[in-house]
Write a protein that holds these residues in place. Structure first.
Motif, PDB file in Angstrom:
ATOM      1  N   TYR A   8       5.870 -23.036  -6.257  1.00  0.00           N
ATOM      2  CA  TYR A   8       5.680 -22.977  -4.814  1.00  0.00           C
ATOM      3  C   TYR A   8       4.209 -22.737  -4.510  1.00  0.00           C
ATOM      4  CZ  TYR A   8      10.716 -22.372  -4.851  1.00  0.00           C
ATOM      5  OH  TYR A   8      12.060 -22.553  -5.053  1.00  0.00           O
ATOM      6  N   ALA A   9       3.701 -23.427  -3.516  1.00  0.00           N
ATOM      7  CA  ALA A   9       2.306 -23.254  -3.098  1.00  0.00           C
ATOM      8  C   ALA A   9       2.235 -22.054  -2.161  1.00  0.00           C
ATOM      9  CB  ALA A   9       1.803 -24.512  -2.405  1.00  0.00           C
ATOM     10  N   GLY A  10       1.337 -21.145  -2.444  1.00  0.00           N
ATOM     11  CA  GLY A  10       1.225 -19.910  -1.688  1.00  0.00           C
ATOM     12  C   GLY A  10       0.431 -20.027  -0.397  1.00  0.00           C
ATOM     13  N   PHE A  11       0.288 -18.899   0.235  1.00  0.00           N
ATOM     14  CA  PHE A  11      -0.324 -18.805   1.562  1.00  0.00           C
ATOM     15  C   PHE A  11      -1.752 -19.328   1.585  1.00  0.00           C
ATOM     16  CE2 PHE A  11      -2.782 -16.390   4.709  1.00  0.00           C
ATOM     17  CZ  PHE A  11      -2.102 -16.731   5.865  1.00  0.00           C
ATOM     18  N   TRP A  12      -2.621 -18.835   0.715  1.00  0.00           N
ATOM     19  CA  TRP A  12      -4.047 -19.145   0.821  1.00  0.00           C
ATOM     20  C   TRP A  12      -4.374 -20.599   0.519  1.00  0.00           C
ATOM     21  CZ3 TRP A  12      -6.669 -16.412   3.880  1.00  0.00           C
ATOM     22  CH2 TRP A  12      -6.397 -15.054   4.035  1.00  0.00           C
ATOM     23  N   ALA A  74       2.191 -35.574   1.560  1.00  0.00           N
ATOM     24  CA  ALA A  74       1.139 -34.595   1.826  1.00  0.00           C
ATOM     25  C   ALA A  74       0.161 -35.147   2.846  1.00  0.00           C
ATOM     26  CB  ALA A  74       0.384 -34.263   0.538  1.00  0.00           C
ATOM     27  N   THR A  75      -0.349 -34.270   3.671  1.00  0.00           N
ATOM     28  CA  THR A  75      -1.464 -34.624   4.533  1.00  0.00           C
ATOM     29  C   THR A  75      -2.715 -34.705   3.653  1.00  0.00           C
ATOM     30  OG1 THR A  75      -1.846 -32.289   4.956  1.00  0.00           O
ATOM     31  CG2 THR A  75      -0.468 -33.477   6.563  1.00  0.00           C
ATOM     32  N   PRO A  76      -3.821 -35.231   4.157  1.00  0.00           N
ATOM     33  CA  PRO A  76      -5.025 -35.288   3.318  1.00  0.00           C
ATOM     34  C   PRO A  76      -5.453 -33.918   2.769  1.00  0.00           C
ATOM     35  CG  PRO A  76      -5.285 -36.738   5.189  1.00  0.00           C
ATOM     36  CD  PRO A  76      -4.005 -35.970   5.419  1.00  0.00           C
ATOM     37  N   GLY A  77      -5.333 -32.875   3.581  1.00  0.00           N
ATOM     38  CA  GLY A  77      -5.694 -31.538   3.109  1.00  0.00           C
ATOM     39  C   GLY A  77      -4.811 -31.074   1.967  1.00  0.00           C
ATOM     40  N   LYS A  78      -3.515 -31.282   2.109  1.00  0.00           N
ATOM     41  CA  LYS A  78      -2.596 -30.907   1.035  1.00  0.00           C
ATOM     42  C   LYS A  78      -2.849 -31.767  -0.205  1.00  0.00           C
ATOM     43  CE  LYS A  78       1.237 -28.707   3.483  1.00  0.00           C
ATOM     44  NZ  LYS A  78       0.514 -28.378   4.690  1.00  0.00           N
ATOM     45  N   ALA A  79      -3.078 -33.054  -0.009  1.00  0.00           N
ATOM     46  CA  ALA A  79      -3.353 -33.940  -1.141  1.00  0.00           C
ATOM     47  C   ALA A  79      -4.626 -33.521  -1.873  1.00  0.00           C
ATOM     48  CB  ALA A  79      -3.458 -35.380  -0.669  1.00  0.00           C
ATOM     49  N   ARG A  84       2.361 -30.886  -2.421  1.00  0.00           N
ATOM     50  CA  ARG A  84       3.312 -31.863  -1.904  1.00  0.00           C
ATOM     51  C   ARG A  84       4.376 -31.148  -1.092  1.00  0.00           C
ATOM     52  NH1 ARG A  84       6.132 -34.719  -6.240  1.00  0.00           N
ATOM     53  NH2 ARG A  84       5.770 -32.832  -7.418  1.00  0.00           N
ATOM     54  N   VAL A  85       4.814 -31.789  -0.013  1.00  0.00           N
ATOM     55  CA  VAL A  85       5.903 -31.275   0.812  1.00  0.00           C
ATOM     56  C   VAL A  85       7.157 -32.037   0.415  1.00  0.00           C
ATOM     57  CG1 VAL A  85       6.736 -30.858   3.148  1.00  0.00           C
ATOM     58  CG2 VAL A  85       4.276 -30.898   2.709  1.00  0.00           C
TER      59      VAL A  85
END
Length: 154
Positions: A8-12, A74-79, A84-85
């Motif tokens: 899981y990808a965390g908060f920061w 993913a949006t560009p920021g997530k990518a 990945r969502v």
């Protein structure tokens, strides 16, 4: 998706992805708004300067974000941060309904002082309210993490 390979990808890291996405949205929308409405746009106290304002500031970002979730997970920021969502139950790509629901659920997450966004930092699966409402999780390749990813129905 093999759940032993992701966490899981965390908060920061998600904050970082959001900052990248927000900067990209400003880079795209700012010149459009200035070219259409001039610098006076930023002095106005009106909620909307006109139909183009609504399209540029509300519709365009929504369509872009939903398109990226559907096409790239993913949006560009997530990518950029290798996030990945995915569907929280199966790890599959999001459906159109899930993507639209997740986008609209962001408003629910932000209304009470952003509590639904901060929830990511405290949740065992790192889900904000928008994730819970849309049954999604944000994952990344496993490098470290508080808990391995487990999808109830794979």
């Amino acid at each position: 998706m093999d759940e032993s390979d992701v966490e899981y990808a965390g908060f920061w890291v998600r904050v970082g992805a959001s900052l990248i996405d927000s900067l990209l949205i400003v880079i795209i929308t700012f010149p459009l708004l200035v070219s259409l409405y001039g610098w006076e746009y930023f002095d106005s106290e009106e909620l909307l300067a006109g139909p183009a304002d609504f399209l540029i500031t509300w519709v365009l970002p929504a369509v872009a974000v939903i398109w990226f979730w559907m096409q790239r997970q993913a949006t560009p920021g997530k990518a950029a941060l290798a996030l990945r969502v995915v569907d929280a139950e199966s790890g599959s790509p999001l459906s159109l309904a899930q993507s639209i629901g997740r986008y609209l659920a962001y408003f629910v997450s932000t209304i009470p002082f952003g509590l639904g966004l901060f929830w990511v930092g405290f949740d065992s699966r790192k889900q904000g309210w928008h994730d819970k409402l849309a049954s999604t999780v944000v994952v990344r390749a496993k490098t470290r993490g508080p808990q391995p990813v487990r999808f109830p129905r794979a």
